[in-house]
Design an enzyme around this catalytic site. Structure first.
Site, PDB file in Angstrom:
ATOM      1  N   TYR A 146       9.467  63.135  68.535  1.00 44.96           N
ATOM      2  CA  TYR A 146      10.344  61.863  69.554  1.00 44.96           C
ATOM      3  C   TYR A 146       9.815  61.502  70.812  1.00 44.96           C
ATOM      4  O   TYR A 146       9.665  59.938  70.117  1.00 44.96           O
ATOM      5  CB  TYR A 146      11.382  61.749  69.316  1.00 44.96           C
ATOM      6  CG  TYR A 146      12.323  60.905  69.737  1.00 44.96           C
ATOM      7  CD1 TYR A 146      12.893  59.611  68.529  1.00 44.96           C
ATOM      8  CD2 TYR A 146      13.022  60.406  71.220  1.00 44.96           C
ATOM      9  CE1 TYR A 146      13.679  58.237  69.191  1.00 44.96           C
ATOM     10  CE2 TYR A 146      13.195  59.203  71.009  1.00 44.96           C
ATOM     11  CZ  TYR A 146      13.348  58.235  70.780  1.00 44.96           C
ATOM     12  OH  TYR A 146      14.353  56.688  70.825  1.00 44.96           O
ATOM     13  N   SER A 190      29.524  59.458  72.001  1.00 43.59           N
ATOM     14  CA  SER A 190      30.212  59.056  70.934  1.00 43.59           C
ATOM     15  C   SER A 190      30.687  60.639  70.234  1.00 43.59           C
ATOM     16  O   SER A 190      31.838  60.662  69.645  1.00 43.59           O
ATOM     17  CB  SER A 190      28.715  59.209  69.305  1.00 43.59           C
ATOM     18  OG  SER A 190      28.351  59.158  69.422  1.00 43.59           O
ATOM     19  N   GLY A 208      26.559  71.091  82.966  1.00 46.06           N
ATOM     20  CA  GLY A 208      26.691  69.493  82.901  1.00 46.06           C
ATOM     21  C   GLY A 208      25.821  68.980  84.622  1.00 46.06           C
ATOM     22  O   GLY A 208      27.113  68.116  84.705  1.00 46.06           O
ATOM     23  N   PRO A 276      15.730  66.901  79.236  1.00 45.55           N
ATOM     24  CA  PRO A 276      15.592  66.546  81.114  1.00 45.55           C
ATOM     25  C   PRO A 276      16.933  66.593  81.858  1.00 45.55           C
ATOM     26  O   PRO A 276      17.631  65.900  81.389  1.00 45.55           O
ATOM     27  CB  PRO A 276      15.350  64.828  79.870  1.00 45.55           C
ATOM     28  CG  PRO A 276      15.021  64.972  78.808  1.00 45.55           C
ATOM     29  CD  PRO A 276      15.644  65.628  78.099  1.00 45.55           C
TER      30      PRO A 276
HETATM   31  P1  NAD Z   1      19.461  54.654  64.701  1.00 41.86           P
HETATM   32  O1  NAD Z   1      19.565  55.862  64.120  1.00 41.86           O
HETATM   33  O2  NAD Z   1      21.147  54.166  64.668  1.00 41.86           O
HETATM   34  O3  NAD Z   1      19.175  53.232  64.328  1.00 41.86           O
HETATM   35  C1  NAD Z   1      17.831  53.481  63.815  1.00 41.86           C
HETATM   36  C2  NAD Z   1      17.623  52.224  62.366  1.00 41.86           C
HETATM   37  O4  NAD Z   1      16.115  52.743  61.527  1.00 41.86           O
HETATM   38  C3  NAD Z   1      18.310  53.250  61.694  1.00 41.86           C
HETATM   39  O5  NAD Z   1      19.201  52.087  60.719  1.00 41.86           O
HETATM   40  C4  NAD Z   1      17.873  53.836  60.383  1.00 41.86           C
HETATM   41  O6  NAD Z   1      18.041  54.170  58.944  1.00 41.86           O
HETATM   42  C5  NAD Z   1      16.162  52.816  60.887  1.00 41.86           C
HETATM   43  N1  NAD Z   1      15.255  53.580  60.147  1.00 41.86           N
HETATM   44  C6  NAD Z   1      14.511  54.832  60.383  1.00 41.86           C
HETATM   45  N2  NAD Z   1      13.576  55.517  60.196  1.00 41.86           N
HETATM   46  C7  NAD Z   1      12.854  54.294  59.349  1.00 41.86           C
HETATM   47  C8  NAD Z   1      11.805  54.147  57.662  1.00 41.86           C
HETATM   48  N3  NAD Z   1      11.350  55.015  58.523  1.00 41.86           N
HETATM   49  N4  NAD Z   1      11.913  52.950  57.654  1.00 41.86           N
HETATM   50  C9  NAD Z   1      12.646  52.338  57.593  1.00 41.86           C
HETATM   51  N5  NAD Z   1      14.093  52.205  58.886  1.00 41.86           N
HETATM   52  C10 NAD Z   1      14.434  53.161  59.388  1.00 41.86           C
HETATM   53  O7  NAD Z   1      19.282  54.422  66.335  1.00 41.86           O
HETATM   54  P2  NAD Z   1      19.334  53.134  67.460  1.00 41.86           P
HETATM   55  O8  NAD Z   1      19.853  53.592  68.310  1.00 41.86           O
HETATM   56  O9  NAD Z   1      19.633  52.058  67.131  1.00 41.86           O
HETATM   57  O10 NAD Z   1      17.898  53.005  68.068  1.00 41.86           O
HETATM   58  C11 NAD Z   1      16.801  51.760  67.958  1.00 41.86           C
HETATM   59  C12 NAD Z   1      15.801  52.348  68.449  1.00 41.86           C
HETATM   60  O11 NAD Z   1      15.668  52.178  69.544  1.00 41.86           O
HETATM   61  C13 NAD Z   1      14.778  52.974  67.725  1.00 41.86           C
HETATM   62  O12 NAD Z   1      13.555  52.939  67.754  1.00 41.86           O
HETATM   63  C14 NAD Z   1      15.545  54.232  68.613  1.00 41.86           C
HETATM   64  O13 NAD Z   1      14.241  55.516  69.489  1.00 41.86           O
HETATM   65  C15 NAD Z   1      15.437  53.383  70.032  1.00 41.86           C
HETATM   66  N6  NAD Z   1      15.852  53.566  71.273  1.00 41.86           N
HETATM   67  C16 NAD Z   1      17.349  53.465  71.627  1.00 41.86           C
HETATM   68  C17 NAD Z   1      17.795  54.616  72.320  1.00 41.86           C
HETATM   69  C18 NAD Z   1      19.037  54.261  72.295  1.00 41.86           C
HETATM   70  O14 NAD Z   1      19.962  55.123  73.304  1.00 41.86           O
HETATM   71  N7  NAD Z   1      20.022  54.037  71.916  1.00 41.86           N
HETATM   72  C19 NAD Z   1      17.429  54.735  73.675  1.00 41.86           C
HETATM   73  C20 NAD Z   1      15.573  54.515  73.724  1.00 41.86           C
HETATM   74  C21 NAD Z   1      15.127  53.971  72.341  1.00 41.86           C
HETATM   75  N1  UDP Z   2      25.383  66.615  75.341  1.00 42.80           N
HETATM   76  C1  UDP Z   2      26.216  66.738  75.944  1.00 42.80           C
HETATM   77  N2  UDP Z   2      26.900  67.427  75.305  1.00 42.80           N
HETATM   78  C2  UDP Z   2      27.167  66.599  73.774  1.00 42.80           C
HETATM   79  C3  UDP Z   2      25.887  65.736  73.023  1.00 42.80           C
HETATM   80  C4  UDP Z   2      24.697  65.534  74.511  1.00 42.80           C
HETATM   81  O1  UDP Z   2      26.724  67.911  77.102  1.00 42.80           O
HETATM   82  O2  UDP Z   2      28.261  66.682  73.080  1.00 42.80           O
HETATM   83  C5  UDP Z   2      23.871  66.306  76.815  1.00 42.80           C
HETATM   84  C6  UDP Z   2      23.010  66.248  76.391  1.00 42.80           C
HETATM   85  O3  UDP Z   2      22.408  67.887  76.245  1.00 42.80           O
HETATM   86  C7  UDP Z   2      22.082  65.574  77.263  1.00 42.80           C
HETATM   87  C8  UDP Z   2      22.810  64.104  77.347  1.00 42.80           C
HETATM   88  O4  UDP Z   2      24.298  64.900  77.327  1.00 42.80           O
HETATM   89  O5  UDP Z   2      21.923  66.528  78.423  1.00 42.80           O
HETATM   90  C9  UDP Z   2      23.003  63.177  76.532  1.00 42.80           C
HETATM   91  O6  UDP Z   2      22.607  63.253  75.604  1.00 42.80           O
HETATM   92  P1  UDP Z   2      22.064  62.677  74.275  1.00 42.80           P
HETATM   93  O7  UDP Z   2      21.556  63.505  73.032  1.00 42.80           O
HETATM   94  O8  UDP Z   2      23.110  61.734  73.738  1.00 42.80           O
HETATM   95  O9  UDP Z   2      21.015  61.729  74.764  1.00 42.80           O
HETATM   96  P2  UDP Z   2      19.091  62.828  75.772  1.00 42.80           P
HETATM   97  O10 UDP Z   2      18.872  63.479  75.673  1.00 42.80           O
HETATM   98  O11 UDP Z   2      18.634  61.793  74.325  1.00 42.80           O
HETATM   99  O12 UDP Z   2      18.345  60.810  76.786  1.00 42.80           O
END
Ligand code: NAD
Ligand code: UDP
Length: 314
Positions: A146, A190, A208, A276
């Site tokens: 990723y 979530s 934590g 991280p």
């Molecule tokens: P999500 O998993 O809910 O949404 C991703 C969507 O992309 C899904 O609908 C999935 O089915 C679709 N998808 C995945 N692979 C695909 C492919 N090969 N072809 C077509 N569709 C595909 O995640 P999200 O939280 O809505 O994230 C959306 C974007 O924002 C992503 O690019 C993610 O990396 C970026 N992002 C999200 C967060 C966050 O905290 N939610 C943080 C940083 C970056």
């Molecule tokens: N985390 C946690 N409990 C959970 C899920 C995640 O303590 O049930 C922690 C995880 O280790 C990380 C932070 O919450 O330090 C954020 O995790 P998340 O997967 O939401 O996002 P990301 O690590 O990609 O920022």
């Protein structure tokens, strides 16, 4: 704002579905493209009757030709659980998917916004993170598909801009939460809310003390649309969009307890590899060039998100 024909890849996902909704409300024509890996038809079911909305099942790793003015490239699973399920596919989505979308943008002269991430900073040594920080990323770990996938996607965007003159934007999204996250998504907000509503112990990974900064989805979508529609010098350079309010995971557990209105118990489980230790956006650039800053604080955003999960978690 001029009405546009807009492609949203990953449009049936968590952020994408909110983005499609907002773009339609602003009078645009929206094509939502998704392979439904982590996205759901249910997330956009309420938009299907809108004659300005189209839903296309397609995988971005395969080329597609569509006549559009703007492309938001969000397709990519965002939760560690999902992007690590098939890491090779995650890399393909970020590399081949981004090349296909950049190729489309080049061919039809569309502006393209790439959804990047705070993960490009890895386990950051500079804190808070500014856009000029190059990051501290493990190239061979379990998060690399990723993190490095998104880094090479940024490289591709910059090279299509420099080499082919494509009109590009890069948004570095920090942890975002809200309605339509999957209950089994695996991300911390979530997980904690679902556990709290089911009366289960909240799973804190490690001790934590690690921090994250949580942005409510409507604020993020607002920043995204502003970045896409702002023009000027240097707009192709990355922009952080996130909420600088920084919380430890212990503090987040307490906030979730307050949001569900009952005391919550926690349990400590092992910290995943390469997790991280700290993360907080510096949003000076977004403030300066987009006039953007978040408006929804964590208690308000959590209350709304709890309201959503109360309806779907039995
Ligand atoms: P999500 O998993 O809910 O949404 C991703 C969507 O992309 C899904 O609908 C999935 O089915 C679709 N998808 C995945 N692979 C695909 C492919 N090969 N072809 C077509 N569709 C595909 O995640 P999200 O939280 O809505 O994230 C959306 C974007 O924002 C992503 O690019 C993610 O990396 C970026 N992002 C999200 C967060 C966050 O905290 N939610 C943080 C940083 C970056
Ligand atoms: N985390 C946690 N409990 C959970 C899920 C995640 O303590 O049930 C922690 C995880 O280790 C990380 C932070 O919450 O330090 C954020 O995790 P998340 O997967 O939401 O996002 P990301 O690590 O990609 O920022």
């Amino acid at each position: 704002m001029t009405q546009n024909r807009i492609l949203v890849t990953g449009g049936a996902g968590f952020i994408g579905s909110h983005l499609c909704e907002r773009l339609l409300a602003e009078g645009n024509d929206v094509i939502c493209l998704d392979n439904f890996f982590t996205g759901r038809k249910a997330n956009v079911a309420h938009l299907l009757d809108n004659r300005h909305f189209e839903l296309v099942r397609h995988d971005v790793t395969e080329p597609i030709l569509l006549e559009v003015d703007q492309i938001y490239n969000l397709a990519c699973p965002a939760s560690p659980v999902h992007y690590q399920y098939n890491p090779v596919k995650t890399v393909k989505t970020n590399v081949m998917g981004t090349i296909n979308m950049l190729g489309l943008a080049k061919r039809v002269h569309a502006r393209i916004l790439q959804a990047s991430t705070s993960e490009v900073y890895g386990d950051p040594i500079v804190h808070p993170q500014t856009e000029d920080y190059w990051g501290n990323v493990n190239p061979i770990g379990i998060r690399s598909c990723y993190d490095e996938g998104k880094r090479v996607a940024e490289t591709l965007v910059m090279d299509y801009h420099r080499q082919n003159g494509v009109d590009t934007r890069i948004i570095r999204i920090f942890n975002t939460y809200g309605e339509r996250m999957l209950p089994d998504d695996g991300r911390v907000v979530s997980n904690f809310i679902v556990q709290a509503l089911l009366g289960e112990e909240l799973t804190i990974y490690g001790d934590g003390s690690q921090t994250r900064s949580f942005c409510y989805v409507s604020d993020l979508v607002d920043g995204m649309i502003r970045l896409m529609n702002t023009t000027g010098e240097d707009l192709h350079m990355p922009v952080n969009v996130g909420n600088p309010g920084e919380f430890t995971m212990r503090e987040l557990a307490e906030e979730v307890g307050r949001a569900v209105g009952r005391p919550v118990a926690v349990k400590f489980v092992p910290l995943p590899q390469d997790d991280p230790k700290q993360r907080q956006p510096n949003i000076d650039r977004a403030k300066a060039i987009l006039g953007w800053q978040p408006t929804i604080d964590l208690p308000t955003g959590l209350a709304r998100t709890v309201g959503y999960f109360e309806k779907i978690v039995k």
